[in-house]
Structures are given as structure tokens and as C-alpha cells.
Design a protein around this motif. Sequence first.
Motif, PDB file in Angstrom:
ATOM      1  N   LYS A 182      33.406 -21.418  26.857  1.00  0.00           N
ATOM      2  CA  LYS A 182      32.071 -21.550  26.265  1.00  0.00           C
ATOM      3  C   LYS A 182      31.563 -20.189  25.808  1.00  0.00           C
ATOM      4  N   GLY A 184      28.471 -17.818  23.858  1.00  0.00           N
ATOM      5  CA  GLY A 184      27.028 -17.752  23.707  1.00  0.00           C
ATOM      6  C   GLY A 184      26.674 -16.999  22.442  1.00  0.00           C
ATOM      7  N   ASP A 215      26.695 -22.189  23.266  1.00  0.00           N
ATOM      8  CA  ASP A 215      25.249 -22.263  23.464  1.00  0.00           C
ATOM      9  C   ASP A 215      24.574 -21.217  22.583  1.00  0.00           C
ATOM     10  N   THR A 217      20.728 -19.308  21.733  1.00  0.00           N
ATOM     11  CA  THR A 217      19.322 -19.067  22.052  1.00  0.00           C
ATOM     12  C   THR A 217      18.715 -18.183  20.973  1.00  0.00           C
ATOM     13  N   LYS A 234      20.898 -14.407  29.775  1.00  0.00           N
ATOM     14  CA  LYS A 234      20.682 -15.833  30.059  1.00  0.00           C
ATOM     15  C   LYS A 234      21.935 -16.636  29.733  1.00  0.00           C
ATOM     16  N   LEU A 235      22.546 -16.335  28.608  1.00  0.00           N
ATOM     17  CA  LEU A 235      23.756 -17.042  28.203  1.00  0.00           C
ATOM     18  C   LEU A 235      24.911 -16.774  29.168  1.00  0.00           C
ATOM     19  N   ASN A 238      24.498 -18.696  32.241  1.00  0.00           N
ATOM     20  CA  ASN A 238      24.767 -20.116  32.007  1.00  0.00           C
ATOM     21  C   ASN A 238      26.245 -20.407  31.799  1.00  0.00           C
ATOM     22  N   GLY A 239      27.097 -19.424  32.025  1.00  0.00           N
ATOM     23  CA  GLY A 239      28.533 -19.659  31.976  1.00  0.00           C
ATOM     24  C   GLY A 239      29.223 -19.298  30.684  1.00  0.00           C
ATOM     25  N   CYS A 240      28.527 -18.619  29.785  1.00  0.00           N
ATOM     26  CA  CYS A 240      29.156 -18.191  28.534  1.00  0.00           C
ATOM     27  C   CYS A 240      30.052 -16.986  28.808  1.00  0.00           C
ATOM     28  N   LEU A 407      19.806 -24.062  23.043  1.00  0.00           N
ATOM     29  CA  LEU A 407      18.984 -24.012  24.254  1.00  0.00           C
ATOM     30  C   LEU A 407      17.506 -24.034  23.920  1.00  0.00           C
TER      31      LEU A 407
END
Length: 413
Positions: A182, A184, A215, A217, A234-235, A238-240, A407
Motif C-alpha cells: 500500500k 500513500g 491512500d 490525503t 499519517k499515511l 496507516n500502513g503505507c 482519506l
Amino acid sequence: MKKFLALLLSLSMVLALSACGGTKSDDTTKADETKTDAPAETATDFKVGFIMLHDENSTYDLNFINAAKEACEKLGVEYKIITNVPEGQECYDKAAELADDGCNIIFADSFGHEDYMIQAAKEFPNVQFCHSTGTKAHTEGLSNYHNAFASIYEGRYLAGVAAGMKLNDMIANGYITEDQAKMGYVGAFTYAEVISGYTSFYLGAKSVCPSVTMDVTFTGSWYDETAEKEGANKLIANGCVLISQHADSMGAPTACETAGVPNVSYNGSTQAACPNTFIVSSRIDWAPYYEYAITAAMNGEAIDADWTGTLATGSVVLTDVNTTAAAEGTQEAIDAVKAELENGTRHVFDCSTFTVKGETLTSSKADVDTDPNYTPDTEAIVDGYFAESTFRSAPYFDLQIDGINLLDTNFGG
């Protein structure tokens, strides 16, 4: 990359410094530089003006500033650069100031400058006004107002190929699984320009790593180092596992360097400040357009209402790959895909490579003529692909494709 070695040296030095902080977009406007030593064989009474949203601390504006200096010095014309000009009435004021100061052609570099450049073009019909990233030249119909952009979606796609190679390398080495691939993306605004950019980056990665997701943002600002750093963090939280951006500060790259997360930056190399995580960067080289428009104005020739630079014109370029962070074989993969883009055997927005709500597109209308309600007016699917930057220079791809998760959104004030 055109004239890359000289440009990269100055760019890398400034980017390294900008990691420590940057100016805000509401700084007082100022004249950055005036150059007057034109060679004897050129018309010394020809003068060029430039309006920049920020200054050298913004990677976006630095890219324009370097191109402006390169083009004007190559052509031997006098020039004046004004930096930190907000997207408001100040832009008109500075454009009028440059026109009154004798500038024959005036350029602005940010989307929000457009209405004020049009206002100035109407007031000064004998001066040429050129606006990068704008959308209205083809509908305004003014002989002295012009838009320009480049097929940067191709550059972002190539950068995405590098990202996909890195993801595959991380999978092969057991750092992540296929379903953990994933990425970001830190964007400025939820505009077509940004949507086109992050989608092309994603599709480039997907062409190499089919399991990738992404993802996105948005910061609500083209230049906000704190917000961009927070967005990247933040990304990452979130697992990026890889981050890219369409925002102009060093916020996201330095967040990645601190966290040890691979990064694909924009508008120039960040390798000096981020030696362990920077992979590659795409950017528009504006020097070819500046040279074209200035030469046309000097010769009294018409300037295209919409001009789109390409890989072939040297307007879309990539930095050298940082072999410390990139996967083995990345440059070779980029070169192979670039050749296909240039010969037309591959298209970035090939409809067979993505879906929208589970469906493959056969038709899609885009808002090319830009009315207040953003009403779609032009069929954009041509021969099975979305024909970006064809019916006008500025991007109009605004589809939300499957595999990309927003997001949040931010459409500005």
C-alpha cells in the motif's frame, strides 16, 4: 534530463536547505532578480517578466525560477522575476507593474493566478501573457493570453514504475506481503491536476506490482511543510510503505527519511536531504516552453493558446535514480516503459488497466471548457484510453478509479 547536471546541483543545494524550513505563501511580494546583460547580437530592449507564487524554498517555484533564468540567459533577454505573489489581486498588480516596466511578455506559474492574468491581458493588449497550469485561454479567445502545461502524467507514471519496482523488491525480500503493498500520497487539493497526477503514479506502480493499493490525503495548500509532514506521517501510521506527493515543500520527503520509508518526490531530487529513502522524482522542465514563447514574441509570431510539452520536447523529465534506495533494474524498467510511451504503444490512462466502480470505461466526458459548475462537455475516451491534455493543455482527468482510497478531500476555499 535536459541540462540536468547544472540544474540538479543548484536544486539539490536549495532543497537540502529547505528541509529546515520554508516561507509561507502570504509573505510580502518581492522582486527576486533582474538580469540586464543581454548579448550584443540580441534585442536588448526586449524584456520578460515572471510572477511566482512562492520563492526558492518551494520546490515547485524553484523549478520555474531555474527554467526562467536558463531560457532568458540562453536567449540573451532582460528579465525580472517577482516571487511570493499570492493568488489574488496582487497578481494583477504585479502583472500591471511588469507591463508598465516595459516587459513584452509576462509569465505566471500558479493555477490561481489565471483570472488576474486575464484581467491584465485585457488591459495591456500589446503585451503577451502566458500562464502555466491555467484552463481558460482556449475559451477566452484573447490573442495575447495563453496557457501551457506538459504531459507530466507520463513522468509520474514512470516514477510509479520505479515505485512498483521497489514494492516488488520489498515483497521478494520478505519486508511486506503482496497484500501489504500500500502506497500513500500527499496531495494539495482535490483538483483534476492532482487527481491526474496521483492516478498516473498509481497506474505506473500497478503496471509492475498488480496488488498495489494507495491512500491519498490532502493538505489544502500547495506549500505547507508542517501539513505535508503530518500527512506523510499519517499515511505511514496507516500502513503505507512508500510515499509520494503533489505538494511543494520538503515536509513529506523528510518525514519519510526520518521513518525510513521509501519516497518518490516531485519537482527535483531530494537525495541530498534524504539519501536513504529518495528513489526518483519527475518534474516539468519549463525551459522549452519559455524559449518557445519568448522567441515567438520576439519575432512577432503567434503563441499557441494551449501548449503541451511532452517527453519528446524535453518538457517531462526524471532525475537520476538513487541506487541506494531503488530496486535493482529500476532504470532499465523506466527506460523500457518510456520508449513505449514515446512510440505510442502504451498509454498512461489505458482503460483496460483500471476500473471505476468495477466497470471498464468506454465513454467519459470531461470538463474541458471550465464553467462554474464544472459541467462535463468533451468526450475524453479516444481509441480505448483517456486522452489527457489533448483538448487543452491543463489536466482534466478527474475520475476516482478503483484501488485508490481518498482519506479526505479538499477543494479549496
